[in-house]
Design a protein around this motif. Structure first.
Motif, PDB file in Angstrom:
ATOM      1  N   LEU A  26     -10.400 -22.160  -0.942  1.00  0.00           N
ATOM      2  CA  LEU A  26     -10.732 -20.755  -0.771  1.00  0.00           C
ATOM      3  C   LEU A  26     -10.845 -20.079  -2.122  1.00  0.00           C
ATOM      4  CD1 LEU A  26      -8.113 -19.976   2.022  1.00  0.00           C
ATOM      5  CD2 LEU A  26     -10.544 -20.463   2.333  1.00  0.00           C
ATOM      6  N   LEU A  27     -11.662 -19.051  -2.193  1.00  0.00           N
ATOM      7  CA  LEU A  27     -11.660 -18.179  -3.360  1.00  0.00           C
ATOM      8  C   LEU A  27     -10.624 -17.096  -3.103  1.00  0.00           C
ATOM      9  CD1 LEU A  27     -15.470 -17.839  -4.089  1.00  0.00           C
ATOM     10  CD2 LEU A  27     -13.778 -19.203  -5.324  1.00  0.00           C
ATOM     11  N   ALA A  28      -9.847 -16.776  -4.119  1.00  0.00           N
ATOM     12  CA  ALA A  28      -8.781 -15.788  -3.973  1.00  0.00           C
ATOM     13  C   ALA A  28      -8.744 -14.914  -5.216  1.00  0.00           C
ATOM     14  CB  ALA A  28      -7.428 -16.484  -3.783  1.00  0.00           C
ATOM     15  N   VAL A  29      -8.288 -13.697  -5.031  1.00  0.00           N
ATOM     16  CA  VAL A  29      -8.119 -12.784  -6.148  1.00  0.00           C
ATOM     17  C   VAL A  29      -6.622 -12.523  -6.305  1.00  0.00           C
ATOM     18  CG1 VAL A  29      -8.430 -10.705  -4.727  1.00  0.00           C
ATOM     19  CG2 VAL A  29      -8.909 -10.615  -7.166  1.00  0.00           C
ATOM     20  N   ALA A  30      -6.147 -12.480  -7.530  1.00  0.00           N
ATOM     21  CA  ALA A  30      -4.731 -12.221  -7.800  1.00  0.00           C
ATOM     22  C   ALA A  30      -4.537 -10.724  -8.034  1.00  0.00           C
ATOM     23  CB  ALA A  30      -4.275 -13.003  -9.023  1.00  0.00           C
ATOM     24  N   ILE A  31      -3.507 -10.156  -7.400  1.00  0.00           N
ATOM     25  CA  ILE A  31      -3.188  -8.747  -7.634  1.00  0.00           C
ATOM     26  C   ILE A  31      -1.714  -8.603  -7.968  1.00  0.00           C
ATOM     27  CG2 ILE A  31      -5.031  -7.897  -6.133  1.00  0.00           C
ATOM     28  CD1 ILE A  31      -2.839  -7.177  -4.087  1.00  0.00           C
ATOM     29  N   GLN A  32      -1.392  -7.582  -8.744  1.00  0.00           N
ATOM     30  CA  GLN A  32      -0.020  -7.232  -9.076  1.00  0.00           C
ATOM     31  C   GLN A  32       0.026  -5.709  -9.246  1.00  0.00           C
ATOM     32  OE1 GLN A  32       1.702  -9.300 -12.391  1.00  0.00           O
ATOM     33  NE2 GLN A  32       3.693  -8.389 -12.061  1.00  0.00           N
ATOM     34  N   PRO A  33       0.206  -4.981  -8.136  1.00  0.00           N
ATOM     35  CA  PRO A  33       0.162  -3.526  -8.194  1.00  0.00           C
ATOM     36  C   PRO A  33       1.435  -2.929  -8.797  1.00  0.00           C
ATOM     37  CG  PRO A  33       0.700  -4.218  -5.988  1.00  0.00           C
ATOM     38  CD  PRO A  33       0.432  -5.474  -6.789  1.00  0.00           C
ATOM     39  N   ASP A  34       1.308  -1.717  -9.300  1.00  0.00           N
ATOM     40  CA  ASP A  34       2.469  -1.013  -9.851  1.00  0.00           C
ATOM     41  C   ASP A  34       3.062  -0.042  -8.835  1.00  0.00           C
ATOM     42  OD1 ASP A  34       0.468   0.832  -9.791  1.00  0.00           O
ATOM     43  OD2 ASP A  34       0.549   1.356 -11.904  1.00  0.00           O
ATOM     44  N   GLN A  35       2.635  -0.165  -7.568  1.00  0.00           N
ATOM     45  CA  GLN A  35       3.159   0.673  -6.492  1.00  0.00           C
ATOM     46  C   GLN A  35       3.286  -0.167  -5.228  1.00  0.00           C
ATOM     47  OE1 GLN A  35       0.223   3.682  -5.698  1.00  0.00           O
ATOM     48  NE2 GLN A  35      -1.453   2.224  -5.705  1.00  0.00           N
ATOM     49  N   PRO A  36       4.184   0.191  -4.302  1.00  0.00           N
ATOM     50  CA  PRO A  36       4.279  -0.567  -3.050  1.00  0.00           C
ATOM     51  C   PRO A  36       3.007  -0.358  -2.226  1.00  0.00           C
ATOM     52  CG  PRO A  36       5.844   1.266  -3.062  1.00  0.00           C
ATOM     53  CD  PRO A  36       5.168   1.264  -4.382  1.00  0.00           C
ATOM     54  N   LEU A  37       2.605  -1.408  -1.495  1.00  0.00           N
ATOM     55  CA  LEU A  37       1.388  -1.345  -0.704  1.00  0.00           C
ATOM     56  C   LEU A  37       1.674  -1.726   0.743  1.00  0.00           C
ATOM     57  CD1 LEU A  37      -0.932  -3.121  -3.277  1.00  0.00           C
ATOM     58  CD2 LEU A  37      -0.793  -0.663  -2.835  1.00  0.00           C
ATOM     59  N   ALA A  38       1.086  -0.979   1.684  1.00  0.00           N
ATOM     60  CA  ALA A  38       1.275  -1.216   3.118  1.00  0.00           C
ATOM     61  C   ALA A  38       0.362  -2.345   3.592  1.00  0.00           C
ATOM     62  CB  ALA A  38       0.963   0.067   3.883  1.00  0.00           C
ATOM     63  N   PRO A  39       0.703  -2.966   4.735  1.00  0.00           N
ATOM     64  CA  PRO A  39      -0.153  -4.021   5.286  1.00  0.00           C
ATOM     65  C   PRO A  39      -1.508  -3.469   5.729  1.00  0.00           C
ATOM     66  CG  PRO A  39       1.996  -3.984   6.374  1.00  0.00           C
ATOM     67  CD  PRO A  39       1.926  -2.779   5.506  1.00  0.00           C
ATOM     68  N   GLY A  40      -2.500  -4.355   5.783  1.00  0.00           N
ATOM     69  CA  GLY A  40      -3.823  -3.968   6.256  1.00  0.00           C
ATOM     70  C   GLY A  40      -4.827  -5.060   5.953  1.00  0.00           C
ATOM     71  N   LEU A  41      -6.097  -4.701   6.015  1.00  0.00           N
ATOM     72  CA  LEU A  41      -7.176  -5.615   5.705  1.00  0.00           C
ATOM     73  C   LEU A  41      -7.811  -5.152   4.402  1.00  0.00           C
ATOM     74  CD1 LEU A  41      -8.730  -8.068   6.801  1.00  0.00           C
ATOM     75  CD2 LEU A  41     -10.342  -6.449   7.808  1.00  0.00           C
ATOM     76  N   VAL A  42      -7.953  -6.059   3.445  1.00  0.00           N
ATOM     77  CA  VAL A  42      -8.531  -5.728   2.153  1.00  0.00           C
ATOM     78  C   VAL A  42      -9.973  -6.215   2.126  1.00  0.00           C
ATOM     79  CG1 VAL A  42      -8.372  -6.123  -0.330  1.00  0.00           C
ATOM     80  CG2 VAL A  42      -6.289  -5.928   1.023  1.00  0.00           C
ATOM     81  N   SER A  43     -10.893  -5.333   1.792  1.00  0.00           N
ATOM     82  CA  SER A  43     -12.298  -5.701   1.619  1.00  0.00           C
ATOM     83  C   SER A  43     -12.536  -5.940   0.128  1.00  0.00           C
ATOM     84  CB  SER A  43     -13.222  -4.595   2.117  1.00  0.00           C
ATOM     85  OG  SER A  43     -13.091  -4.455   3.507  1.00  0.00           O
ATOM     86  N   VAL A  44     -13.072  -7.105  -0.199  1.00  0.00           N
ATOM     87  CA  VAL A  44     -13.306  -7.473  -1.586  1.00  0.00           C
ATOM     88  C   VAL A  44     -14.783  -7.269  -1.902  1.00  0.00           C
ATOM     89  CG1 VAL A  44     -13.136  -9.326  -3.289  1.00  0.00           C
ATOM     90  CG2 VAL A  44     -11.436  -9.152  -1.448  1.00  0.00           C
ATOM     91  N   GLN A  45     -15.062  -6.572  -3.018  1.00  0.00           N
ATOM     92  CA  GLN A  45     -16.430  -6.326  -3.459  1.00  0.00           C
ATOM     93  C   GLN A  45     -16.581  -6.780  -4.900  1.00  0.00           C
ATOM     94  OE1 GLN A  45     -17.246  -2.168  -3.033  1.00  0.00           O
ATOM     95  NE2 GLN A  45     -17.640  -2.334  -0.846  1.00  0.00           N
ATOM     96  N   SER A  46     -17.758  -7.245  -5.223  1.00  0.00           N
ATOM     97  CA  SER A  46     -18.097  -7.547  -6.607  1.00  0.00           C
ATOM     98  C   SER A  46     -19.200  -6.587  -7.029  1.00  0.00           C
ATOM     99  CB  SER A  46     -18.566  -8.997  -6.743  1.00  0.00           C
ATOM    100  OG  SER A  46     -19.855  -9.151  -6.171  1.00  0.00           O
ATOM    101  N   ASP A  47     -19.746  -6.775  -8.207  1.00  0.00           N
ATOM    102  CA  ASP A  47     -20.857  -5.941  -8.652  1.00  0.00           C
ATOM    103  C   ASP A  47     -22.068  -6.087  -7.742  1.00  0.00           C
ATOM    104  OD1 ASP A  47     -19.346  -5.007 -10.761  1.00  0.00           O
ATOM    105  OD2 ASP A  47     -20.138  -6.487 -12.181  1.00  0.00           O
TER     106      ASP A  47
END
Length: 172
Positions: A26-47
């Motif tokens: 699979l292709l995956a993106v790594a994230i490390q936010p500086d705030q807490p995040l709630a569950p949901g569905l993330v839509s990934v976009q590129s240019d």
């Protein structure tokens, strides 16, 4: 751009291989936010527009997570297991012979990957013994070991070593 999170991220695209997922990469993106995040569905976009959706279970500030969002088409992983066994020690004490054996299992993952993947991560579930070592960046979580290495010219290799010790005793 992660629409649900409404934040820009540095593009660290990884090819993620989980042997337990029927060998899919699979292709995956790594994230490390500086705030807490709630569950949901993330839509990934590129240019170029919409890339895919990733399920998201939420996370605390400062945590790091990989979000798989699409199949890595044209990729493949070959897996080879090797087992070695050696005698570690032999002790004779008051008529009892004790032999300690060390067994080492090496698992090699060799991958052909798409050009957009800069890193290759393998989620290896130790099923032989205790995790001993691996080349690359190693993270442990939820019973598995994630090993990450750079991708060079569309190829990468990960080696994971597990160790198990057995003691056999015999009365003489």
């Amino acid at each position: 751009n992660l629409m649900y999170l409404d934040m820009e991220i540095e593009p660290e695209i990884r090819a993620l291989y989980r042997p337990s997922d029927l060998g899919k990469v699979l292709l995956a993106v790594a994230i490390q936010p500086d705030q807490p995040l709630a569950p949901g569905l993330v839509s990934v976009q590129s240019d170029d527009g919409f890339v895919g959706d990733a399920p998201f279970t939420g996370m605390m500030a400062g945590q790091s997570r990989l979000l798989p969002y699409a199949a890595a088409t044209g990729s493949g992983v070959d897996t080879i297991w090797q087992l070695a066994e050696r005698v570690d020690s032999v002790v004779l004490n008051e008529g009892t012979l004790s032999v300690d054996m060390v067994r080492i299992q090496t698992t090699d993952y060799t991958a052909e990957l798409p050009d957009e993947a800069g890193l290759f991560s393998v989620d290896h579930w130790p099923d032989f013994g205790l995790f001993d070592n691996a080349r690359g960046t190693v993270e442990t979580a939820d019973g598995y070991v994630r090993v990450t290495v750079p991708v060079t010219d569309g190829a990468a290799a990960v080696t994971v070593v597990e160790r198990d010790t057995l003691r056999r005793q015999m009365q003489l």
